[in-house]
Each structure stands twice: as C-alpha cells, then as structure tokens.
Design an enzyme around this catalytic site. Structure first.
Site, PDB file in Angstrom:
ATOM      1  N   THR A 113       0.827  -1.209   0.000  1.00  0.00           N
ATOM      2  CA  THR A 113       0.000   0.000   0.000  1.00  0.00           C
ATOM      3  C   THR A 113       0.865   1.265   0.000  1.00  0.00           C
ATOM      4  OG1 THR A 113      -1.847  -1.101   1.103  1.00  0.00           O
ATOM      5  CG2 THR A 113      -1.733   1.303   1.291  1.00  0.00           C
ATOM      6  N   SER A 152      -6.992  -0.863  -6.753  1.00  0.00           N
ATOM      7  CA  SER A 152      -6.608  -1.140  -5.370  1.00  0.00           C
ATOM      8  C   SER A 152      -5.123  -1.452  -5.384  1.00  0.00           C
ATOM      9  CB  SER A 152      -7.400  -2.342  -4.828  1.00  0.00           C
ATOM     10  OG  SER A 152      -6.773  -2.875  -3.673  1.00  0.00           O
ATOM     11  N   THR A 153      -4.477  -1.244  -4.258  1.00  0.00           N
ATOM     12  CA  THR A 153      -3.091  -1.711  -4.155  1.00  0.00           C
ATOM     13  C   THR A 153      -2.992  -3.174  -4.534  1.00  0.00           C
ATOM     14  OG1 THR A 153      -2.451  -0.120  -2.456  1.00  0.00           O
ATOM     15  CG2 THR A 153      -1.206  -2.182  -2.526  1.00  0.00           C
ATOM     16  N   ASN A 154      -4.042  -3.938  -4.205  1.00  0.00           N
ATOM     17  CA  ASN A 154      -3.980  -5.394  -4.342  1.00  0.00           C
ATOM     18  C   ASN A 154      -4.047  -5.894  -5.774  1.00  0.00           C
ATOM     19  OD1 ASN A 154      -3.951  -5.186  -1.601  1.00  0.00           O
ATOM     20  ND2 ASN A 154      -6.069  -5.872  -1.302  1.00  0.00           N
ATOM     21  N   THR A 199      36.954 -36.845 -11.985  1.00  0.00           N
ATOM     22  CA  THR A 199      35.687 -37.173 -11.341  1.00  0.00           C
ATOM     23  C   THR A 199      35.970 -37.401  -9.868  1.00  0.00           C
ATOM     24  OG1 THR A 199      35.969 -39.531 -11.833  1.00  0.00           O
ATOM     25  CG2 THR A 199      34.705 -38.223 -13.425  1.00  0.00           C
ATOM     26  N   SER A 330      46.889 -10.163  -0.711  1.00  0.00           N
ATOM     27  CA  SER A 330      47.187 -10.303   0.711  1.00  0.00           C
ATOM     28  C   SER A 330      47.876  -9.065   1.238  1.00  0.00           C
ATOM     29  CB  SER A 330      48.077 -11.525   0.955  1.00  0.00           C
ATOM     30  OG  SER A 330      48.480 -11.607   2.310  1.00  0.00           O
TER      31      SER A 330
END
Length: 506
Positions: A113, A152-154, A199, A330
């Site tokens: 909202t 609506s916001t929804n 592997t 480093s």
C-alpha cells in the site's frame, strides 16, 4: 554574505499541510510525495533502501497508472483533461524523472500500500503542476480519487512488480547469454589443449580444455531458456480485481480496457487471469521465477568453483589455467593474487539462494484472499536479478575474457597421467592396460613410453590413439581390429610377473 542571506540559507524548508484519515501532517512544499509517503518513511526505517533502487519498479508503477488513466477515460469515469496530465507525469517518470521522489522503503508492511500511495502522490503532484496548480492542491486532481481510480493496491502493486520483473529479467538473460558466449569463445581457443579430466576430484580420462569451457557455455545457455519460460507467467495480471478479486468499485469494462492499454504501452501481451480471486491471493509465479534465478545462480557458482580449482596454485595447486590478476591478494604475503572475481560471483549465488528461501516462505505465508508479503518477494527477486546481472558482467569482463591456459603444465600432466591408458584398452586389453598404469604410477614414466617399450604398440600407433582428437572423443574409433594380439598381451603380462618375482626374492 549578509545576515539576511545566512538566515535564508539556514531556515527550515517551507511546508504544506496535508490530511489523511489519521489526521494532518506537514510535508515539504517542494516534495512530490505526500502524507501517505511521509508516514511510510517514518514507519519503515528498516532496509534503509528506497524502492527507487529498482528503477524497473518505478517505471512499472508509472506505466500501470498510465494504462489505468487511459482505461478510465475510455469507460467514462475520469476527466480527459486530468487523464492527459496524469499520462504526461507518467511519461516523465518512465523517462527517468522524479525517481528520487519514490521514498518508501523496500521493506514495508501493508502488502505494498505504501508503494502504491507513494506513486499516486508523486504522479498527482506532477500532474497538478502540469495543470497549473501547486503541489498538494488535491481538490483539482486527487492521488486516490483520480490517479488510483478503479484500482486497489492489491491489483496495481502485483501487476507493477510482475512487470518490473519482466523488465529486469530481459537484460539479465542477455547478460547471461554474453557470459555463455565468452565461455564458448574460450572453448574454441582451447579446443586443442589436452588436459586430464577429473571425477570426484580424482584423475579420470583425458579431454580438452576447450570441451570443459564449451560445457560451461552450454549449461548457461540452458538457463537462458528456463528464464525465458517464466516471462509469459509474469504477464498474467489481476488488474480489475481491486481489493480481493471481486472487482468492487471498478466498472466491469475496466479490466479488459486496462489490460489492452497496458499491453499497448509496454509492447508485452498482458493477459488477465481467468480467476481474479485466485490471482489476487496466489504467489506461485514468484516461486517459479525465484527458482529459475536460483538455478542460474547455483550453476554460475559451480562454474566459478571450477575456475578457482583449475587456477589454484600457482605452484602447489592444479595450475591448469591462469585467471587475470585483478588486485593484490594479501596484506601480509607479497605477490599473492586471489581469484576475487569468481569469489564475488559465488557470494552473489549464496545471496540468491537465500532470497529464494525468503520468497518461498513469503509465498506460503499468504492468508485467505491476499498475500501481504509481496514487498519482500519483490525486493528479493529484483535484488537477485540485479546482482546476478552485474555478477555475470564482472565475471565476463574481469575474468573469462582474460583466462589463459597453462599449456606446458597441462601437457606434462597428460603425458604422465594413468587415465590416458583408458584409451588404449581397446587395443591392448584391460589387464595389460592396468599393468601399464601401475608401472607408470610407480615410476612416473609416460604411458606412451611404457607401451612402446613393452612392444605392445609402435610409437606411431600410440601417437595416433593418444592424439587430442581421439582422447577427447572428437574423432570416433571406427576400427574393430585390435592393434595387439592376444599372444603379445600374454607375453607382456608374463614378463611383468617375472619382474615382480625377481623383486620379491631380491
């Protein structure tokens, strides 16, 4: 500077008075946002990140409001003069204006909202200026009665975040493709560079470095397709649903009109959900999108793990490739250089995986007719897309393009690696190949040297069988005639047994 100048420079900004259902508050006169935005900023000092960090979302909010204005004029519920001002304001926002006026935080309560109100206020105040009125003179054009008409916001907010995701995913899919192309180019460059495959981190059979990098390219290409598959799902919207999907306060003609205008404005064919009640409460599409993003992120991370392993060293690691040195590695060890670009991509992948958990929990947490947690869903997905896109670019530009093969080291590893003997088993048999492998491992003698010395194959035959094309599978084995006879194999094994017996008695 005079005393009057000092007073002007240090004076408080002028304010205007705005009122909502909770009371009245002062808002800076020059602000395009209003009282609803002010309350939201005060209520949600959580993420310290405004929604404007996602420009796609701001643009999507504007284009949804623009489509709504057009639809409302079409069905006769909005003054065309007001609509034109609203449209102009939306066009300006879509062009990049006023994004800094979208102030509410990405983390907010209220199911979006606050975001919707923020967009209503900014658009209304700019539209008021266009009509010749001052900001805040809402009696001439109102943020809710006019800009938010039939909405609506929804239904507005979910549509906007879906559109924002579409707008963000397009560039990311393109960037992922460029990353795949960069790996493919390295695959071509390294097509004749033999190496030892592995592997379970143990030596396996030979391959080319080019095959390894081409594999990276193909796996990212697959993810491009999976991400593209999500775009039609995001194009299903619930505009016209209003509060819970019943369409209350919206004309029955509005849903189709706004869908059509939104499609025209974006060039994206939007589709109205067949069940607006379901569409307003369900957040399943976000899990699908987030899952596809996580898949891409994890595969990118796996590739970066491989790059870090292959470049490990430079002396005591695998050292098969060299990554471009980007910075000192480093503060205590001079000359150390770390694989910082793959490392940052790894960390982005970790964040995307965490965001996927957030999206999943938020989707599950919806209750009854609405999911109140779409703000965190939007933030999680839009952040993931943004970070992944940038991570792909830095991986491509600052790492992949500059990778070099350590050919001498790779050649030495292939020559002495017992996995090469696997290619000889069709010619000398498994037992003889195993004995050759045992001897090579014990003496660190090249496989080819041992095979020729044992009289099992000529140097020319070994060179052909152990050529890069044969070892990597690029040239198929077409002959079924063994190079070595059974008698030769038996004789060789007998000589090995005799040598072993002499060593034991000695």
């Amino acid at each position: 500077m005079t005393d009057d100048d000092v007073r002007v420079a240090t004076s408080e900004p002028t304010m205007r008075r705005e009122t909502d259902s909770l009371g009245s508050r002062d808002v800076p006169t020059d602000a395009y946002w209003g009282i609803h935005t002010l309350r939201a900023v005060e209520n949600f000092p959580v993420a310290n990140r405004p929604i404007s960090v996602y420009p796609e979302l701001v643009v999507a909010l504007a284009v949804v409001k623009q489509a709504a204005a057009r639809a409302n004029v079409e069905i006769g519920v909005l003054d065309p003069v007001k609509a034109r001002a609203i449209e102009q304001a939306c066009d300006e926002i879509r062009g990049g204006a006023l994004h800094d006026e979208f102030r509410v935080g990405v983390m907010q309560g209220g199911a979006g909202t606050s975001t919707n109100m923020n967009s209503n206020e900014v658009i209304a105040n700019r539209a008021l200026e266009i009509l010749g009125h001052a900001r805040g003179e809402y009696e001439f054009l109102h943020p809710i009665d006019d800009v938010n008409r039939s909405q609506s916001t929804n239904d507005t907010y979910p549509t906007a975040i879906k559109l924002a995701m579409i707008l963000a995913l397009g560039p990311f899919v393109d960037e992922l493709g460029r990353t795949a192309d960069a790996f493919a180019a390295k695959g071509t460059e390294f097509r004749n560079v033999l190496k030892v495959g592995r592997t379970q981190l143990q030596d396996a059979v030979p391959m080319t470095l080019g095959q390894e990098f081409t594999g990276f390219a193909h796996t990212l290409g697959e993810d491009q397709e999976r991400l593209r598959d999500t775009l039609p799902l995001l194009a299903e919207i619930n505009l016209g649903a209003t509060a819970i999907g019943t369409g209350i306060t919206a004309d029955p003609k509005y849903a189709e009109a706004v869908r059509r205008h939104l499609s025209e404005l974006t060039g994206i064919e939007m589709v109205t959900a067949p069940d607006l009640i379901e569409a307003t409460s369900d957040a399943g599409v976000y899990m699908t999108v987030s899952g596809a993003l996580k898949r891409s992120a994890i595969k990118l991370s796996k590739i970066c793990n491989d790059l870090r392993l292959l470049s490990s060293g430079p002396q005591a690691g695998l050292g098969e490739i060299t990554l471009p040195p980007r910075q000192a590695g480093s503060s205590i060890m001079p000359g150390k250089v770390n694989p910082v670009i793959p490392e940052v991509v790894n960390q982005v992948a970790f964040a995307v995986a965490g965001a996927d958990v957030t999206v999943t929990m938020a989707a599950e947490a919806g209750q009854l007719q609405l999911n109140a947690f779409e703000p965190v869903i939007a933030n999680s997905i839009l952040q993931s897309v943004s970070w992944l896109s940038r991570a792909c670019r830095t991986l491509r530009v600052n790492c992949i393009d500059g990778i070099q093969a350590n050919t001498s080291r790779l050649a030495q590893q292939v020559e002495t690696n017992i996995g090469v003997v696997t290619a000889l088993t069709p010619y000398i048999g498994y037992a003889a190949a195993a004995s050759i492998a045992h001897t090579a491992l014990a003496t660190e003698t090249p496989i080819a040297t041992l095979v020729v010395a044992a009289g099992l194959m000529t140097a020319e035959q070994v060179e052909h069988v152990l050529s890069p094309a044969r070892l990597s599978g690029l040239e198929a084995i077409t002959s079924s005639i063994p190079v070595v006879t059974a008698e030769q194999i038996t004789k060789h094994l007998a000589s090995l047994d005799a040598a072993h017996a002499d060593e034991t008695t000695g």
